[in-house]
Design an enzyme around this catalytic site. Structure first.
Site, PDB file in Angstrom:
ATOM      1  N   GLU A 193       0.847  -1.187   0.000  1.00  0.00           N
ATOM      2  CA  GLU A 193       0.000   0.000   0.000  1.00  0.00           C
ATOM      3  C   GLU A 193       0.885   1.241   0.000  1.00  0.00           C
ATOM      4  OE1 GLU A 193      -2.898   0.620  -0.581  1.00  0.00           O
ATOM      5  OE2 GLU A 193      -3.439   2.517   0.379  1.00  0.00           O
ATOM      6  N   PHE A 194       1.945   1.214   0.817  1.00  0.00           N
ATOM      7  CA  PHE A 194       2.871   2.335   0.872  1.00  0.00           C
ATOM      8  C   PHE A 194       3.472   2.588  -0.514  1.00  0.00           C
ATOM      9  CE2 PHE A 194       6.979   4.320   1.420  1.00  0.00           C
ATOM     10  CZ  PHE A 194       6.763   5.262   2.427  1.00  0.00           C
ATOM     11  N   SER A 209      34.060  19.863  18.529  1.00  0.00           N
ATOM     12  CA  SER A 209      34.194  18.466  18.929  1.00  0.00           C
ATOM     13  C   SER A 209      34.388  18.423  20.443  1.00  0.00           C
ATOM     14  CB  SER A 209      35.322  17.786  18.179  1.00  0.00           C
ATOM     15  OG  SER A 209      36.501  18.484  18.415  1.00  0.00           O
ATOM     16  N   LEU A 210      34.647  17.254  20.964  1.00  0.00           N
ATOM     17  CA  LEU A 210      34.694  17.083  22.418  1.00  0.00           C
ATOM     18  C   LEU A 210      36.080  16.686  22.874  1.00  0.00           C
ATOM     19  CD1 LEU A 210      31.464  14.947  22.873  1.00  0.00           C
ATOM     20  CD2 LEU A 210      31.722  17.398  23.252  1.00  0.00           C
ATOM     21  N   LYS A 249      28.538   7.187  21.775  1.00  0.00           N
ATOM     22  CA  LYS A 249      29.237   8.018  20.796  1.00  0.00           C
ATOM     23  C   LYS A 249      29.225   7.246  19.483  1.00  0.00           C
ATOM     24  CE  LYS A 249      33.799  10.138  20.181  1.00  0.00           C
ATOM     25  NZ  LYS A 249      33.474  10.828  18.962  1.00  0.00           N
ATOM     26  N   ASP A 280      29.928   6.360  15.733  1.00  0.00           N
ATOM     27  CA  ASP A 280      31.130   6.563  14.931  1.00  0.00           C
ATOM     28  C   ASP A 280      30.772   6.627  13.451  1.00  0.00           C
ATOM     29  OD1 ASP A 280      33.745   6.815  14.252  1.00  0.00           O
ATOM     30  OD2 ASP A 280      34.231   4.695  14.505  1.00  0.00           O
ATOM     31  N   GLU A 328      24.714  12.281  13.709  1.00  0.00           N
ATOM     32  CA  GLU A 328      25.701  11.457  13.031  1.00  0.00           C
ATOM     33  C   GLU A 328      24.994  10.656  11.949  1.00  0.00           C
ATOM     34  OE1 GLU A 328      28.452  12.229  14.660  1.00  0.00           O
ATOM     35  OE2 GLU A 328      29.935  10.710  14.086  1.00  0.00           O
TER      36      GLU A 328
HETATM   37  S1  IVH Z   1      27.843  15.972  21.349  1.00  0.00           S
HETATM   38  C1  IVH Z   1      29.322  20.415  21.402  1.00  0.00           C
HETATM   39  N1  IVH Z   1      27.024  13.481  21.383  1.00  0.00           N
HETATM   40  O1  IVH Z   1      31.693  12.877  18.297  1.00  0.00           O
HETATM   41  C2  IVH Z   1      29.191  18.957  21.464  1.00  0.00           C
HETATM   42  N2  IVH Z   1      28.742  14.057  19.839  1.00  0.00           N
HETATM   43  O2  IVH Z   1      34.218  14.662  19.368  1.00  0.00           O
HETATM   44  C3  IVH Z   1      28.514  18.332  20.309  1.00  0.00           C
HETATM   45  N3  IVH Z   1      29.445  12.181  18.366  1.00  0.00           N
HETATM   46  O3  IVH Z   1      31.559  16.039  16.805  1.00  0.00           O
HETATM   47  C4  IVH Z   1      28.746  16.884  20.172  1.00  0.00           C
HETATM   48  N4  IVH Z   1      28.061  10.698  19.195  1.00  0.00           N
HETATM   49  O4  IVH Z   1      30.567  13.981  15.570  1.00  0.00           O
HETATM   50  C5  IVH Z   1      27.877  14.363  20.820  1.00  0.00           C
HETATM   51  N5  IVH Z   1      26.129  11.328  21.495  1.00  0.00           N
HETATM   52  C6  IVH Z   1      26.980  12.213  20.934  1.00  0.00           C
HETATM   53  C7  IVH Z   1      27.864  11.852  19.882  1.00  0.00           C
HETATM   54  C8  IVH Z   1      28.740  12.812  19.363  1.00  0.00           C
HETATM   55  C9  IVH Z   1      29.016  10.932  18.286  1.00  0.00           C
HETATM   56  C10 IVH Z   1      30.539  12.733  17.527  1.00  0.00           C
HETATM   57  C11 IVH Z   1      30.241  14.055  16.938  1.00  0.00           C
HETATM   58  C12 IVH Z   1      31.154  15.021  17.649  1.00  0.00           C
HETATM   59  C13 IVH Z   1      32.284  14.131  18.070  1.00  0.00           C
HETATM   60  C14 IVH Z   1      32.865  14.614  19.385  1.00  0.00           C
END
Ligand code: IVH
Length: 666
Positions: free
Chosen positions: A34-35, A81-82, A113, A115, A171
């Site tokens: 149907e979709f 980034s973190l 996190k 990847d 991501e």
């Molecule tokens: S928070 C300002 N949460 O890991 C902070 N990042 O080195 C915004 N990543 O650039 C990022 N899972 O590409 C955040 N649950 C998650 C994540 C995540 C993957 C990636 C992202 C980020 C990098 C951090």
């Protein structure tokens, strides 16, 4: 006119609703058929009335092949980034620092996190207007058209309290299943493999043809919300709302009250991540309250309110002994590192892929170097670094071989490709033998001869290409070392039998770049005689389902070469099948048109390959894995329990071979 517009909008509305039910609520309200029917109706109307086009129509999920390079766009909020750590102590330090700075109660949110490759999704008035890659953090590439094909990226948000301007950071990932499938296709075509799902995802996002992107089944996860007026003062609550709006927020997101709970989370996911369908490389630990986040602020590079704890990849150190160069049947040359054997994740590693020239340069590799080898979630071990401290006698620098290791022809590297090719396709023995090896494989001509015998016949000057197999004589073979009469007779018998191999497999056997088993079958059915295929234009080829520009160019390129035409003439003269035989032609029907069927298990009445051929012959589509798109599973004995469970979950019908044969009226 106005009526048509209303009709189009109603269809779009319905399809958005169905997508939401399926992807967010996991409660489909309509069948896949149907979709698909609604979607077909919509695409037909949109094609007829282009004036009502909408970039957020659910139909964009199928992609389009309009070529363009990506526009660079500035990020309204930089993409940071973190701070990364591999140490639990540093996680404690982070926690205590936050505690001291805030000097009040606080909550932590733990997330996986993911990847993949980071993305910023911009929604204006609830509609996806832009998707931008991280780029250098200040500006990135506008990959909106490609991102629109990702099924769990909502094109239109739904629900309450949606800010008029919203940026969702997240991501884009390629699930392991799609990654494995993609790499095995690439291996079959001798294209360079993607090292890991992350590279595959970012490579896919940068493709020009969004139809190819659509076929690669990417996924999204969002983990961060930005905007001028966010609905809540808690990260966790905002993300929970985002989930309600239709965005894919991981169900692993957890609020923790104590450091102990944070560690429980780390330990739990370090084990459990191995069972996830996508790659994760750690845990992100965030302060939940946005007010507290603002108070903690940022260093010059990172937020002070979050830290990424990375899981330890399994790694070993060993010595690089030498580098060898492998030539494939299409001429691609790949460097392989030969290592002092070392134990890594339970297996002994002796070789590692070095991918290409750029990878070697980036490592500044020298023979005898102590190198780090990792397997972290990847199929082929890779060299991730060199212990430069351990160099006291510097060996020769590893440089890419300028010439083919086999025939000595200077290699070529196309400008925007990382791969080196040996251009001597007609004279390079490895390529010639590789093509013959491909020609005789079971799925192609099914001739019983191994690589050593092919080399022997080649070295004796008895074969120069696969067509020469058909003029081999008993007296040539029987006198070969260690052959004898029986082997000679057997080979000749097997060669003779191959003359009845159907046209579609002959096409596959030719070894045209990108023409694997399935593509060959499609081509054979669309052009029932090789003469028609030889004359087909790129446009005519693209009109065939599943045939894109890349394949079409390769096919026309192949047939425009007089050497290929001559080769086919010789094969045809030898008696090979170059058209669909009458039985196949007469047996064709559309009984399975529009149906996707997965084959699983072993069968009593026909082989799997025969069932595959029947599906195509009756206009259906054969697929390797069960998904929402699957209509039937043709199940034999010993169907895998995972497949069965998935089928039950998705409500896919499971049929046995008798019902299948009944369906096609045989
Ligand atoms: S928070 C300002 N949460 O890991 C902070 N990042 O080195 C915004 N990543 O650039 C990022 N899972 O590409 C955040 N649950 C998650 C994540 C995540 C993957 C990636 C992202 C980020 C990098 C951090």
């Amino acid at each position: 006119m106005h009526q048509i517009k209303q009709q189009i909008e109603a269809l779009r509305q319905q399809l958005h609703e169905h997508n939401y039910n399926y992807y967010v609520l996991s409660q489909p309200m309509v069948s896949d058929q149907e979709f698909d029917r609604l979607m077909a109706e919509l695409t037909a109307l949109e094609a007829e009335y282009p004036e009502y086009a909408d970039p957020n129509s659910p139909s964009v999920r199928v992609g389009s092949d309009i070529n363009k390079s990506f526009m660079q766009v500035a990020h309204r909020y930089p993409m940071l980034s973190l701070q990364n750590t591999y140490s639990e102590n540093e996680v404690s330090d982070f926690y205590n620092r936050v505690k001291k700075s805030l000097n009040e109660d606080f909550e932590i949110v733990c997330e996986l996190k993911y990847d993949g490759t980071s993305i910023s999704l911009i929604y204006e008035e609830g509609r996806l207007t832009r998707a931008v890659t991280r780029g250098d953090g200040q500006k990135g590439d506008d990959v909106t058209d490609n991102v629109r094909t990702i099924r769990n990226v909502p094109l239109i948000l739904r629900g309450a309290q949606i800010p008029s301007y919203l940026e969702m950071r997240g991501e884009i990932l390629m699930p392991w299943s799609s990654f494995d499938e993609l790499n095995s296709e690439r291996a079959a075509q001798e294209e360079p493999l993607f090292a890991n799902p992350r590279n595959a995802a970012s490579g896919t996002l940068k493709l020009q043809d969004s139809r190819v992107v659509a076929a690669r089944r990417l996924q999204s996860f969002v983990y961060y919300m930005l905007g001028e007026s966010l609905p809540r003062e808690s990260h966790y609550e905002n993300m929970t709302l985002a989930r309600d709006w239709g965005l894919n927020v991981s169900s692993a997101m957890t609020r923790c009250q104590t450091l102990e709970e944070v560690f429980d989370y780390l330990h739990y996911w370090d084990r459990e991540r191995k069972n996830l369908p996508v790659t994760t490389d750690g845990v992100v630990i965030k302060v939940d309250s946005l007010v507290q986040q603002r108070n903690l602020g940022y260093t010059s590079k990172f937020p002070r309110w979050a830290i990424a704890y990375k899981f330890n990849p399994e790694q070993a150190v060993t010595t690089l002994r030498s580098v060898s160069w492998q030539v494939g049947r299409t001429g691609a040359v790949t460097p392989v590192a030969n290592l002092e054997p070392v134990l890594l994740s339970g297996t002994i590693v002796k070789r590692a892929s070095l991918y290409n020239e750029d990878a070697i340069k980036a490592l500044d590799l020298h023979l005898g170097d102590r190198v780090y080898v990792e397997k972290g979630g990847e199929i082929i071990p890779k060299i991730t670094g060199v212990d430069k401290e351990a160099r006291f006698l510097l060996g020769d620098r590893v440089t890419f071989t300028p010439v083919c290791p086999d025939c000595g022809t200077p290699l070529v590297r196309n400008e925007d490709e990382a791969v080196h090719y040996c251009p001597n396709s007609v004279g390079c023995p490895t390529q010639i033998k590789g093509r013959i090896e491909h020609f005789v494989t079971r799925k192609a001509m099914d001739i019983t001869i191994g690589p050593e015998s092919i080399t022997l016949l080649y070295d004796k000057g008895l074969i120069r290409d696969a067509a020469d197999l058909y003029s081999l004589r008993f007296e040539d073979l029987a006198v070969l070392e260690r052959w004898g009469e029986t082997s000679a007779v057997n080979l000749l018998k097997s060669i003779a039998q191959s003359k009845s191999v159907p046209y579609e497999r002959v096409l596959h056997a030719l070894g045209i770049r990108y023409v694997g088993e399935t593509v060959a079958r499609r081509l054979a059915h669309a052009f029932p005689d090789v003469g028609q295929l030889m004359e087909a234009t790129v446009e005519e080829l693209i009109a065939v389902e599943e045939i894109g520009d890349r394949i079409a160019q390769s096919v026309t390129g192949y047939f425009s070469d007089p050497a290929s035409r001559n080769y086919i003439e010789r094969l045809r003269a030898a008696g090979l099948q170059f058209n669909l035989n009458e039985k196949a032609l007469a047996g064709r029907s559309e009984k399975l048109k529009g149906l996707t069927i997965v084959i699983s298990g072993t069968f009593a009445l026909h082989s799997r390959d025969e069932y595959k051929a029947m599906i195509l012959q009756h206009g259906g589509k054969n697929s390797g894995s069960v998904s929402k798109k699957t209509d039937y599973i043709l199940a034999g004995e010993n169907m895998g329990p995972a497949k069965l469970e998935k089928a039950e979950k998705l409500g896919v019908k499971v049929i046995d071979e008798h019902s299948f044969l009944e369906m096609i009226g045989s």
